[in-house]
Motif scaffolding. Sequence first.
Motif, PDB file in Angstrom:
ATOM      1  N   HIS A 263      18.880  43.662  25.865  1.00 25.84           N
ATOM      2  CA  HIS A 263      19.158  45.080  26.038  1.00 25.84           C
ATOM      3  C   HIS A 263      20.176  45.303  27.146  1.00 25.84           C
ATOM      4  O   HIS A 263      20.343  44.478  28.031  1.00 25.84           O
ATOM      5  N   LEU A 264      20.845  46.453  27.031  1.00 24.71           N
ATOM      6  CA  LEU A 264      21.875  46.801  28.002  1.00 24.71           C
ATOM      7  C   LEU A 264      22.015  48.320  28.001  1.00 24.71           C
ATOM      8  O   LEU A 264      21.909  48.945  26.949  1.00 24.71           O
ATOM      9  N   ALA A 265      22.204  48.889  29.180  1.00 26.73           N
ATOM     10  CA  ALA A 265      22.494  50.323  29.247  1.00 26.73           C
ATOM     11  C   ALA A 265      23.836  50.499  29.945  1.00 26.73           C
ATOM     12  O   ALA A 265      24.131  49.811  30.923  1.00 26.73           O
ATOM     13  N   ILE A 266      24.651  51.390  29.384  1.00 29.15           N
ATOM     14  CA  ILE A 266      25.925  51.723  30.031  1.00 29.15           C
ATOM     15  C   ILE A 266      25.885  53.225  30.239  1.00 29.15           C
ATOM     16  O   ILE A 266      25.716  53.974  29.279  1.00 29.15           O
ATOM     17  N   CYS A 267      25.984  53.663  31.486  1.00 31.14           N
ATOM     18  CA  CYS A 267      25.956  55.113  31.639  1.00 31.14           C
ATOM     19  C   CYS A 267      27.000  55.619  32.617  1.00 31.14           C
ATOM     20  O   CYS A 267      27.453  54.916  33.515  1.00 31.14           O
ATOM     21  N   VAL A 268      27.387  56.868  32.359  1.00 30.69           N
ATOM     22  CA  VAL A 268      28.273  57.572  33.267  1.00 30.69           C
ATOM     23  C   VAL A 268      27.393  58.334  34.231  1.00 30.69           C
ATOM     24  O   VAL A 268      26.462  59.030  33.831  1.00 30.69           O
ATOM     25  N   LEU A 269      27.649  58.160  35.532  1.00 33.20           N
ATOM     26  CA  LEU A 269      26.844  58.847  36.544  1.00 33.20           C
ATOM     27  C   LEU A 269      27.780  59.449  37.573  1.00 33.20           C
ATOM     28  O   LEU A 269      28.864  58.914  37.841  1.00 33.20           O
ATOM     29  N   HIS A 270      27.354  60.567  38.171  1.00 34.84           N
ATOM     30  CA  HIS A 270      28.157  61.158  39.231  1.00 34.84           C
ATOM     31  C   HIS A 270      27.548  60.946  40.604  1.00 34.84           C
ATOM     32  O   HIS A 270      28.209  61.059  41.622  1.00 34.84           O
ATOM     33  N   ASP A 271      26.237  60.623  40.581  1.00 36.76           N
ATOM     34  CA  ASP A 271      25.511  60.552  41.845  1.00 36.76           C
ATOM     35  C   ASP A 271      25.567  59.124  42.394  1.00 36.76           C
ATOM     36  O   ASP A 271      24.987  58.201  41.840  1.00 36.76           O
ATOM     37  N   PRO A 272      26.279  58.897  43.528  1.00 37.66           N
ATOM     38  CA  PRO A 272      26.418  57.532  44.069  1.00 37.66           C
ATOM     39  C   PRO A 272      25.077  56.918  44.460  1.00 37.66           C
ATOM     40  O   PRO A 272      24.902  55.709  44.358  1.00 37.66           O
ATOM     41  N   ARG A 273      24.111  57.748  44.870  1.00 34.38           N
ATOM     42  CA  ARG A 273      22.802  57.201  45.262  1.00 34.38           C
ATOM     43  C   ARG A 273      22.143  56.527  44.067  1.00 34.38           C
ATOM     44  O   ARG A 273      21.549  55.469  44.184  1.00 34.38           O
ATOM     45  N   LEU A 274      22.243  57.180  42.894  1.00 34.01           N
ATOM     46  CA  LEU A 274      21.671  56.593  41.691  1.00 34.01           C
ATOM     47  C   LEU A 274      22.458  55.356  41.277  1.00 34.01           C
ATOM     48  O   LEU A 274      21.890  54.328  40.934  1.00 34.01           O
ATOM     49  N   ALA A 275      23.802  55.494  41.342  1.00 31.84           N
ATOM     50  CA  ALA A 275      24.652  54.381  40.911  1.00 31.84           C
ATOM     51  C   ALA A 275      24.352  53.133  41.735  1.00 31.84           C
ATOM     52  O   ALA A 275      24.436  52.014  41.234  1.00 31.84           O
ATOM     53  N   ASP A 276      23.970  53.319  43.000  1.00 34.37           N
ATOM     54  CA  ASP A 276      23.610  52.208  43.867  1.00 34.37           C
ATOM     55  C   ASP A 276      22.466  51.376  43.309  1.00 34.37           C
ATOM     56  O   ASP A 276      22.381  50.180  43.552  1.00 34.37           O
ATOM     57  N   ARG A 277      21.592  52.039  42.560  1.00 31.58           N
ATOM     58  CA  ARG A 277      20.410  51.336  42.054  1.00 31.58           C
ATOM     59  C   ARG A 277      20.735  50.531  40.786  1.00 31.58           C
ATOM     60  O   ARG A 277      19.913  49.751  40.325  1.00 31.58           O
ATOM     61  N   ALA A 278      21.905  50.776  40.196  1.00 31.06           N
ATOM     62  CA  ALA A 278      22.270  50.056  38.971  1.00 31.06           C
ATOM     63  C   ALA A 278      22.687  48.631  39.284  1.00 31.06           C
ATOM     64  O   ALA A 278      22.827  48.263  40.453  1.00 31.06           O
ATOM     65  N   ASP A 279      22.894  47.813  38.236  1.00 26.15           N
ATOM     66  CA  ASP A 279      23.193  46.402  38.448  1.00 26.15           C
ATOM     67  C   ASP A 279      24.680  46.123  38.527  1.00 26.15           C
ATOM     68  O   ASP A 279      25.100  45.061  38.969  1.00 26.15           O
ATOM     69  N   CYS A 280      25.483  47.074  38.052  1.00 24.02           N
ATOM     70  CA  CYS A 280      26.912  46.826  38.006  1.00 24.02           C
ATOM     71  C   CYS A 280      27.613  48.177  38.049  1.00 24.02           C
ATOM     72  O   CYS A 280      27.231  49.097  37.332  1.00 24.02           O
ATOM     73  N   ARG A 281      28.588  48.320  38.930  1.00 23.24           N
ATOM     74  CA  ARG A 281      29.310  49.592  39.031  1.00 23.24           C
ATOM     75  C   ARG A 281      30.778  49.381  38.691  1.00 23.24           C
ATOM     76  O   ARG A 281      31.409  48.449  39.136  1.00 23.24           O
ATOM     77  N   MET A 282      31.295  50.308  37.865  1.00 19.58           N
ATOM     78  CA  MET A 282      32.704  50.213  37.473  1.00 19.58           C
ATOM     79  C   MET A 282      33.356  51.577  37.685  1.00 19.58           C
ATOM     80  O   MET A 282      32.713  52.611  37.549  1.00 19.58           O
ATOM     81  N   ARG A 283      34.635  51.556  38.028  1.00 17.15           N
ATOM     82  CA  ARG A 283      35.396  52.797  38.194  1.00 17.15           C
ATOM     83  C   ARG A 283      36.451  52.871  37.118  1.00 17.15           C
ATOM     84  O   ARG A 283      37.179  51.903  36.874  1.00 17.15           O
ATOM     85  N   LEU A 284      36.548  54.019  36.467  1.00 18.10           N
ATOM     86  CA  LEU A 284      37.568  54.196  35.432  1.00 18.10           C
ATOM     87  C   LEU A 284      38.797  54.849  36.042  1.00 18.10           C
ATOM     88  O   LEU A 284      38.701  55.896  36.682  1.00 18.10           O
ATOM     89  N   ASN A 285      39.930  54.192  35.944  1.00 17.47           N
ATOM     90  CA  ASN A 285      41.177  54.845  36.328  1.00 17.47           C
ATOM     91  C   ASN A 285      42.240  54.538  35.285  1.00 17.47           C
ATOM     92  O   ASN A 285      41.949  53.907  34.276  1.00 17.47           O
ATOM     93  N   LEU A 286      43.462  54.989  35.540  1.00 17.78           N
ATOM     94  CA  LEU A 286      44.521  54.925  34.534  1.00 17.78           C
ATOM     95  C   LEU A 286      44.694  53.552  33.888  1.00 17.78           C
ATOM     96  O   LEU A 286      44.891  53.441  32.687  1.00 17.78           O
ATOM     97  N   ASP A 287      44.632  52.481  34.708  1.00 15.69           N
ATOM     98  CA  ASP A 287      44.949  51.165  34.142  1.00 15.69           C
ATOM     99  C   ASP A 287      43.728  50.426  33.667  1.00 15.69           C
ATOM    100  O   ASP A 287      43.832  49.301  33.194  1.00 15.69           O
ATOM    101  N   GLY A 288      42.556  51.007  33.842  1.00 12.32           N
ATOM    102  CA  GLY A 288      41.423  50.299  33.284  1.00 12.32           C
ATOM    103  C   GLY A 288      40.162  50.468  34.098  1.00 12.32           C
ATOM    104  O   GLY A 288      40.060  51.332  34.954  1.00 12.32           O
ATOM    105  N   LEU A 289      39.191  49.622  33.783  1.00 16.98           N
ATOM    106  CA  LEU A 289      37.907  49.658  34.480  1.00 16.98           C
ATOM    107  C   LEU A 289      37.969  48.649  35.612  1.00 16.98           C
ATOM    108  O   LEU A 289      38.346  47.500  35.416  1.00 16.98           O
ATOM    109  N   GLU A 290      37.550  49.103  36.773  1.00 16.38           N
ATOM    110  CA  GLU A 290      37.617  48.242  37.941  1.00 16.38           C
ATOM    111  C   GLU A 290      36.188  47.995  38.406  1.00 16.38           C
ATOM    112  O   GLU A 290      35.446  48.940  38.637  1.00 16.38           O
ATOM    113  N   ARG A 291      35.799  46.757  38.483  1.00 16.08           N
ATOM    114  CA  ARG A 291      34.447  46.469  38.955  1.00 16.08           C
ATOM    115  C   ARG A 291      34.348  46.709  40.451  1.00 16.08           C
ATOM    116  O   ARG A 291      35.206  46.257  41.203  1.00 16.08           O
ATOM    117  N   ALA A 292      33.342  47.408  40.874  1.00 19.20           N
ATOM    118  CA  ALA A 292      33.181  47.687  42.302  1.00 19.20           C
ATOM    119  C   ALA A 292      32.348  46.579  42.951  1.00 19.20           C
ATOM    120  O   ALA A 292      31.621  45.897  42.280  1.00 19.20           O
TER     121      ALA A 292
END
Lengths: 267, 218
Positions: free
Chosen positions: B189-218
């Motif tokens: 299983h895998l979940a991919i979600c869009v989140l706005h709240d950084p506190r919640l995003a902190d609890r996830a296993d992998c964070r990515m940022r979407l910008n013009l040239d692509g997804l950037e792993r944080a």
Amino acid sequence: MSDVIQLGPWQLAVATLLVLAAGVISAILRLGVERRLGIAALRTVVQLGLLGLILERVFAVRNPVVVIALLLVMTIFAAREAVGRATRCYRGILADAWLTMAVTCLSVGAVVTQAVVGVEPWYEPQYVIPLLGMILGNSLTGISLCLDRFLDHLQTRSSEIELRIAFGATRGEALSEPLRDAVRTGMIPIINAMAAAGIVSLPGMMTGQILAGAPPLQAVAYQIVVMFMIAAAVTLGAMLVVLLAGRHFMGPDATLRLDRLETRNHR
Amino acid sequence: MAFLECGPFSASDGEGRTLFTGVSLALDDEMCAVIEGPSGGGKSTLLRHLTALNHGPESERRLQGRSYEGASLPDWRAAVTLVAQDAPMIQGTVEQNLRFPFDQRRGAERRFEVEEARRLLAAVDLGQIPLERHVRTLSGGERHRLGLVRGLLWNPPVLVADEPVSGLDPETERHAFDLLLRFARRPGHLAICVLHDPRLADRADCRMRLNLDGLERA
């Protein structure tokens, strides 16, 4: 037929007063339809006048090729009318409407003229043309309502359709609700007409035959045939036209292509 | 080979301005990945491309090594399922909304479990809502949670959720996100979600940022 009361220019002029009265009311209430009413009335006179002239010729010639050609021209005009006033459309809507009309109306017309009425010879214009005209006229209303509803459903309830798609719906599953909704809508006028026939309204063809001096029971028999053939043509036509239209908005991959829907601005 | 591989995706907005180009994803299972980025930056569009809801140029879509395209895209969507941001509903009751995926051909081998539905509803504080309730009468927040519950109940290998917990009070938000994390951290299983709240995003296993040239792993 000698006892039929003849209508002359004077009688038609009096009838024109009725449309003028409707136009005056529209102007007083500012409904804004007087222009369209006037154009529609003018079209009625010109088109029916032309039709009368053409029919006189066709009846006199009695040539199967001429009859078939006239029937095809009628389907083309019916298709144009069916899609002409829609606010939404797509590339190929006219072709879909024409194909639907040609297939359903001509096949239902064939069954009625050949198997039910048993016209001799098979192309006898006095029967074939008015019967097909009635099928086309009603089918046109049904198809136009049906298409309009289908496109409206696709646009206004797209989130519902995409919800089903998001959970793996096939094309058939995703389009089944819009399809049913559209066919149901297209069938409303003929179902109403059948339910009200004889109680609320004297259907047009029966009225015509009685006015022309036919025995009422004969007129009734014809009217039943006409009602049933219209019901069949409208139902078949509604189903076929949305199936054809559906292909434009969804392929086998079941992706909803609303970018293919165009909105027209009228008036 | 990653559990989920897809892309490249490109998109532009209504005015023809480029949102992103050449975005590809390769993610392993047993985790919750978060996509962040500015509003209007195309995050929702990316999720729609990922779940094959938008028509676009041909992209590769692979799950557990199997490739999906054309007529097999309904299978893809049944396996990589979107929980949309605006919580769309079909006209009908809460139960009909939870049940319909199981009545479709792709859900034919599976059964709608009422008990499981009740358990998930209770977990996001919707336990008091009867299944016969018409969804028309639900509030925005209730619909939003119902949308998430529908996705979890469907239990696809990959759940793609667009702001699944936005607009909830802090405690409900925590409960809902816990559910999502528990869903995601299972093998297969895998979940991919869009989140706005950084506190919640902190609890996830992998964070990515979407910008013009692509997804950037944080």
